[in-house]
Design a protein around this motif. Structure first.
Motif, PDB file in Angstrom:
ATOM      1  N   GLY A 157       0.774  -1.224   0.000  1.00 15.07           N
ATOM      2  CA  GLY A 157       0.000   0.000   0.000  1.00 15.07           C
ATOM      3  C   GLY A 157       0.810   1.281   0.000  1.00 15.07           C
ATOM      4  N   THR A 158       0.156   2.354   0.404  1.00 11.14           N
ATOM      5  CA  THR A 158       0.819   3.652   0.508  1.00 11.14           C
ATOM      6  C   THR A 158       1.264   3.866   1.946  1.00 11.14           C
ATOM      7  OG1 THR A 158      -1.277   4.792   0.964  1.00 11.14           O
ATOM      8  CG2 THR A 158      -0.553   4.679  -1.328  1.00 11.14           C
ATOM      9  N   ARG A 159       2.354   4.593   2.105  1.00 15.35           N
ATOM     10  CA  ARG A 159       2.852   4.916   3.441  1.00 15.35           C
ATOM     11  C   ARG A 159       2.327   6.292   3.837  1.00 15.35           C
ATOM     12  NH1 ARG A 159       6.624   1.179   5.010  1.00 15.35           N
ATOM     13  NH2 ARG A 159       7.340   2.472   6.738  1.00 15.35           N
ATOM     14  N   ASN A 160       1.823   6.376   5.058  1.00 12.25           N
ATOM     15  CA  ASN A 160       1.217   7.592   5.574  1.00 12.25           C
ATOM     16  C   ASN A 160       1.672   7.804   7.013  1.00 12.25           C
ATOM     17  OD1 ASN A 160      -0.901   7.899   3.262  1.00 12.25           O
ATOM     18  ND2 ASN A 160      -1.170   5.807   3.983  1.00 12.25           N
ATOM     19  N   PHE A 161       1.603   9.051   7.478  1.00 10.13           N
ATOM     20  CA  PHE A 161       2.021   9.350   8.842  1.00 10.13           C
ATOM     21  C   PHE A 161       0.895   9.085   9.837  1.00 10.13           C
ATOM     22  CE2 PHE A 161       5.101  12.112   6.587  1.00 10.13           C
ATOM     23  CZ  PHE A 161       6.266  11.652   7.191  1.00 10.13           C
ATOM     24  N   TYR A 162       1.271   8.550  10.991  1.00 10.45           N
ATOM     25  CA  TYR A 162       0.325   8.444  12.108  1.00 10.45           C
ATOM     26  C   TYR A 162       1.060   8.819  13.389  1.00 10.45           C
ATOM     27  CZ  TYR A 162       2.383   3.674  12.256  1.00 10.45           C
ATOM     28  OH  TYR A 162       3.238   2.589  12.268  1.00 10.45           O
ATOM     29  N   ALA A 163       0.322   9.463  14.298  1.00 12.58           N
ATOM     30  CA  ALA A 163       0.979  10.023  15.478  1.00 12.58           C
ATOM     31  C   ALA A 163      -0.009  10.198  16.627  1.00 12.58           C
ATOM     32  CB  ALA A 163       1.611  11.372  15.118  1.00 12.58           C
ATOM     33  N   LYS A 164       0.507  10.742  17.721  1.00 15.95           N
ATOM     34  CA  LYS A 164      -0.328  11.004  18.890  1.00 15.95           C
ATOM     35  C   LYS A 164      -1.147  12.283  18.724  1.00 15.95           C
ATOM     36  CE  LYS A 164       2.712   8.710  22.228  1.00 15.95           C
ATOM     37  NZ  LYS A 164       3.542   8.877  23.457  1.00 15.95           N
ATOM     38  N   LYS A 165      -0.819  13.085  17.721  1.00 16.62           N
ATOM     39  CA  LYS A 165      -1.536  14.328  17.452  1.00 16.62           C
ATOM     40  C   LYS A 165      -1.920  14.380  15.985  1.00 16.62           C
ATOM     41  CE  LYS A 165       0.681  18.035  16.446  1.00 16.62           C
ATOM     42  NZ  LYS A 165       1.427  19.329  16.486  1.00 16.62           N
ATOM     43  N   PRO A 166      -2.935  15.155  15.619  1.00 11.79           N
ATOM     44  CA  PRO A 166      -3.363  15.225  14.214  1.00 11.79           C
ATOM     45  C   PRO A 166      -2.291  15.849  13.320  1.00 11.79           C
ATOM     46  CG  PRO A 166      -5.053  16.108  15.687  1.00 11.79           C
ATOM     47  CD  PRO A 166      -3.813  15.945  16.511  1.00 11.79           C
ATOM     48  N   ILE A 167      -2.216  15.355  12.085  1.00 12.46           N
ATOM     49  CA  ILE A 167      -1.307  15.917  11.082  1.00 12.46           C
ATOM     50  C   ILE A 167      -2.153  16.320   9.878  1.00 12.46           C
ATOM     51  CG2 ILE A 167       0.650  15.465   9.555  1.00 12.46           C
ATOM     52  CD1 ILE A 167       1.575  13.390  11.647  1.00 12.46           C
ATOM     53  N   ASN A 168      -2.425  17.610   9.788  1.00 15.63           N
ATOM     54  CA  ASN A 168      -3.257  18.137   8.708  1.00 15.63           C
ATOM     55  C   ASN A 168      -2.430  18.833   7.628  1.00 15.63           C
ATOM     56  OD1 ASN A 168      -6.160  17.699   9.670  1.00 15.63           O
ATOM     57  ND2 ASN A 168      -5.240  18.708  11.455  1.00 15.63           N
ATOM     58  N   THR A 169      -1.288  19.389   8.026  1.00 16.50           N
ATOM     59  CA  THR A 169      -0.387  20.064   7.096  1.00 16.50           C
ATOM     60  C   THR A 169       1.044  19.701   7.477  1.00 16.50           C
ATOM     61  OG1 THR A 169      -0.006  22.070   8.399  1.00 16.50           O
ATOM     62  CG2 THR A 169      -2.018  22.001   7.037  1.00 16.50           C
TER      63      THR A 169
END
Length: 347
Positions: A157-169
């Motif tokens: 698949g595609t690689r995407n960021f995930y974290a403890k806080k939202p990443i919108n930009t």
């Protein structure tokens, strides 16, 4: 605790594998009935499409050559990290290993191209390029002098960021310690986004996020559920910055020691495994998203990807200038990007 258990199992199994090297010239041990044991290592769990694919690999080999070979699959990094498993494959202690292409960059720098951000413009272009077997065979042979040979690829698949806080930009990534694969290109990419890149073994990510060593990571959706990362990182952002294939690597000495007919069986089994994995991928991603959202409380975010592309717009050219060996494969991929230029990505 589970990391400690995994490390103990890894040590015990690896000691056993190394000891087994004394039983034969290539380290191949004998199973009951005189069959040769074929060992396969992968980092994913038993519920992952790659494991499902390798089960088909096992079934196919044993159906065709069951009087001679028994295939044993070791998931969950039981035989060590991907780097360690590659080393064991080089020695012949392991016969096959499934790894991400960044792990091959030190063996053949052409593989660095797959770590390039936004290399593929659509899944159709990605599939078409990777399924161009005549061209890709030249790439797969590039590691021969190291004793390794890639025999097929898997879609992760595609690689995407995930974290403890939202990443919108991209601004939301500034200062965040984000795990990336152990690839110079991936490090450069994450830093260009404004994050602090933290390369580490995949098996260490859960604990690192949990303990605050890192703020998040980047991977596909199955990492949230199969590897429980959704328990410690509650925001998954579709930055879609990379499509990096995993590959099935064989010990070249093992392949060359087979008869022509036997070698073809193993290659056919690899193709069956690849097709099985890719067929299962989309279904498993949807399951993972549903589980992560409903059972783990993960929020999925769909940002403006163009903002992220702008941040790494110079990385491609920098990589091409620094590593001329990736130019031909890069240009080859662009042909498929142009062919499928009107294809829109699904999220």
């Amino acid at each position: 605790m589970r990391n400690k258990i995994r490390k103990i199992l890894c040590v015990v199994l690896c000691v056993g594998l190394i000891a087994g090297m004394t039983t034969g010239c290539s380290g191949t041990k004998q199973a009951s009935g005189g069959k040769k044991i074929i060992r396969v290592a992968l980092s994913q769990s038993e519920t992952h499409p790659e494991y499902t694919g390798m089960e088909k690999f096992k079934e196919y080999v044993e159906e065709k050559l069951g009087d001679k070979y028994e295939v044993q699959i070791y998931p969950n990094e039981l035989l060590g990290s991907q780097t360690k498993a590659i080393e064991l494959t080089q020695t012949g202690a392991i016969d096959f290993v499934v790894v991400g292409t960044p792990n091959l960059e030190i063996f053949a720098d052409v593989y660095e191209v797959f770590s390039m951000p936004y290399l593929f413009t659509s899944q159709k272009a990605y599939y078409a390029a990777m399924n161009d077997s005549d061209y890709m065979e030249n790439v797969y042979e590039s590691t021969d002098e190291t004793g390794l040979r890639v025999v097929t690829w898997f879609d992760v698949g595609t690689r995407n960021f995930y974290a403890k806080k939202p990443i919108n930009t991209p601004d939301d990534l500034k200062g965040l310690k984000m795990r990336v694969q152990q690839s110079p290109a991936s490090v450069k990419m994450a830093n260009a986004f404004g994050a602090a890149a933290s390369p580490m073994s995949f098996g260490e990510v859960y604990t690192a996020i949990q303990q605050g060593v890192i703020d998040g990571a980047e991977n596909n959706e199955l990492a949230l559920t199969d590897n429980k990362h959704g328990e410690v990182a509650k925001y998954y952002s579709y930055t879609m910055h990379q499509m990096i294939p995993d590959v099935l690597i064989a010990n070249l000495k093992f392949l060359n020691g087979l008869s022509e007919e036997e070698r073809q069986v193993f290659y056919d089994a690899a193709e069956v495994a690849s097709e099985t994995e890719r067929d299962a991928w989309t279904t498993e991603v949807e399951k993972a998203k549903k589980t992560a959202e409903e059972d783990m409380g993960v929020t999925f975010i769909y940002p403006d990807i163009s903002l992220f592309k702008e941040k790494v717009s110079n990385v491609q050219n920098e990589m091409l200038d620094a590593n001329p060996d990736i130019r031909d494969l890069y240009d080859h991929i662009q042909l498929y990007n142009k062919q499928y230029a009107d294809t829109k990505e699904e999220k």
